[in-house]
Design an enzyme around this catalytic site. Structure first.
Site, PDB file in Angstrom:
ATOM      1  CB  ILE A 167      -0.963  -0.002   1.216  1.00  0.00           C
ATOM      2  CG1 ILE A 167      -1.913  -1.193   1.121  1.00  0.00           C
ATOM      3  CG2 ILE A 167      -1.754   1.309   1.285  1.00  0.00           C
ATOM      4  CD1 ILE A 167      -2.720  -1.477   2.365  1.00  0.00           C
ATOM      5  CB  THR A 244      -5.474   3.869   5.178  1.00  0.00           C
ATOM      6  OG1 THR A 244      -4.146   3.627   4.698  1.00  0.00           O
ATOM      7  CG2 THR A 244      -5.987   5.197   4.677  1.00  0.00           C
ATOM      8  CB  ALA A 245      -2.085   1.164   8.912  1.00  0.00           C
ATOM      9  NE  ARG A 246      -6.329  -3.963  11.035  1.00  0.00           N
ATOM     10  CZ  ARG A 246      -6.662  -4.010   9.738  1.00  0.00           C
ATOM     11  NH1 ARG A 246      -6.811  -2.887   9.042  1.00  0.00           N
ATOM     12  NH2 ARG A 246      -6.883  -5.179   9.143  1.00  0.00           N
ATOM     13  CG  ASP A 270     -10.503   3.706   6.225  1.00  0.00           C
ATOM     14  OD1 ASP A 270     -11.726   3.974   6.248  1.00  0.00           O
ATOM     15  OD2 ASP A 270     -10.054   2.646   5.749  1.00  0.00           O
ATOM     16  CD  GLU A 275     -11.660   0.087  12.791  1.00  0.00           C
ATOM     17  OE1 GLU A 275     -12.236  -0.861  12.200  1.00  0.00           O
ATOM     18  OE2 GLU A 275     -10.655   0.645  12.352  1.00  0.00           O
ATOM     19  CG  HIS A 293     -11.798  -0.292   8.602  1.00  0.00           C
ATOM     20  ND1 HIS A 293     -11.215  -0.965   9.636  1.00  0.00           N
ATOM     21  CD2 HIS A 293     -11.115  -0.687   7.499  1.00  0.00           C
ATOM     22  CE1 HIS A 293     -10.233  -1.732   9.183  1.00  0.00           C
ATOM     23  NE2 HIS A 293     -10.151  -1.566   7.870  1.00  0.00           N
TER      24      HIS A 293
HETATM   25  O1  LIG Z   1      -8.456  -3.340   6.634  1.00  0.00           O
HETATM   26  C1  LIG Z   1      -8.444  -4.023   5.660  1.00  0.00           C
HETATM   27  C2  LIG Z   1      -7.543  -5.131   5.447  1.00  0.00           C
HETATM   28  O2  LIG Z   1      -6.768  -5.456   6.368  1.00  0.00           O
HETATM   29  O3  LIG Z   1      -7.582  -5.737   4.374  1.00  0.00           O
END
Ligand SMILES: O=CC(=O)O
Length: 332
Positions: A167, A244-246, A270, A275, A293
């Site tokens: 990514i 956008t990771a965790r 995200d 969550e 997410h």
């Molecule tokens: O968050 C989405 C994934 O890990 O694919």
């Protein structure tokens, strides 16, 4: 000869044909359980005793809870493979799986484009400060009274990518189309031209030099709260942060504090620490662009992820091995 069983945890949303084609090779079973306690009970009472491989989704955590040590220990001895439909596999205790001889796969490449697209959307949106005016328009106040300060252009800004995996590298290419200069930090400098000319810097340098910091690293015990009070203090005043990771790679409480003090100018998120809960300090701040997410939430990517994950199940059934295993298990 009786067919091995495949346990489905979660739903197949798109790749129905590929999934159904597995039935010539295996019997597909699903849990009756409504919660984790019942699921563990089903594991103990023999319901899954012929299961060779588990196909699980990110969302199935709502039923089973995490695949932690307790759950992995309770799986029947027949289970040898877990195919996780997602790139991030922090819901699974890999050491516990390895200890039991269970191999785990994920869906890395399939997620790259859609996640990097959202990542770039968050970068642009946070840089421009669009969120505040998007809120005021919906409140019937046009840009707001007074309007928020003007945003910033991406051109010439230094984008620091923390975690230059699939990514991160995809994002790098996209960011360059917007004339950003990309630097990166990883546990190891990438070989050859894999980084596409992006400069490798130390973690500290990345924090100090970047105008925008993008978090693209997996969550594990080493990366939990990788960005906290100390790291935020090292960043430039007015930095933009995108994740956008965790969620848990950043200490949300410390982030809210740095936003409130104006040290961090704006944020695009995200993912969140707990969550689907979102820290009220993030919700309340108009300089925070929030998405629930949706990184891989496109028709094409859902399909590609399922196709990959199903092909891993098929590979196990046909040849007794996965097409890919998570990095921790590559050398086993
Ligand atoms: O968050 C989405 C994934 O890990 O694919």
């Amino acid at each position: 000869m009786t067919k091995p069983h495949v346990l489905l945890l979660g739903e197949i949303l798109r790749a129905h044909e590929a999934w159904e084609s597995l039935s010539s090779l295996a019997e597909i079973v699903s849990p009756k359980a409504q919660d984790r306690t019942e699921f563990l009970e089903e594991c103990r009472n023999g319901a899954f005793d012929k299961v060779l491989v588990i196909y699980r989704t990110f969302e199935s955590v709502a039923l089973t809870g995490c695949f932690d040590e307790e759950l992995v220990r309770t799986l029947p001895d027949s289970v040898q493979f877990i195919c996780h439909n997602g790139a991030g596999y922090d819901q699974i205790d890999i050491s516990a799986c390895t200890a039991r001889g269970i191999r785990v796969s994920n869906t890395p490449t399939a997620v790259n484009d859609s996640t990097a697209d959202l990542n770039l959307f968050l970068i642009l949106g946070a840089l421009r400060g669009f969120n505040a005016s998007m809120i005021s328009l919906r409140e019937g106040k046009w840009r707001g009274y007074p309007p928020p300060p003007p945003g910033h252009d991406p051109t010439g800004k230094i984008l620091g990518i923390l975690g230059m995996g699939g990514i991160g590298r995809n994002l790098k290419k996209k960011a360059e189309a917007f004339s950003m200069k990309v630097i990166y930090h990883n546990r190891n400098k990438l070989d050859g031209d894999l980084a596409g000319g992006a400069e490798y810097v130390s973690f500290e340098e990345l924090l100090k030099k970047s105008d925008i910091i993008s978090l693209n690293l997996p969550l594990n015990e080493e990366t939990r709260h990788k960005i906290s009070v100390h790291e935020l203090a090292m960043m430039k005043k007015g930095v933009v942060i995108v994740n956008t990771a965790r969620g848990a790679v950043i200490d949300e409480k410390a982030l809210v504090n740095a936003l409130d003090r104006g040290h961090v100018a704006s944020v695009g998120l995200d993912v969140y620490e707990n969550e689907p809960e979102v820290h009220p300090g993030l919700v309340a701040n108009p300089n925070v662009l929030l998405v629930p997410h949706l990184g891989t939430y496109t028709v094409e990517t859902q399909r590609a992820m399922e196709d990959w994950n199903i092909s891993n199940v098929r590979s196990v059934l046909e040849s007794g091995a996965l097409r890919n295993v998570v990095p921790e298990q590559i050398d086993l």
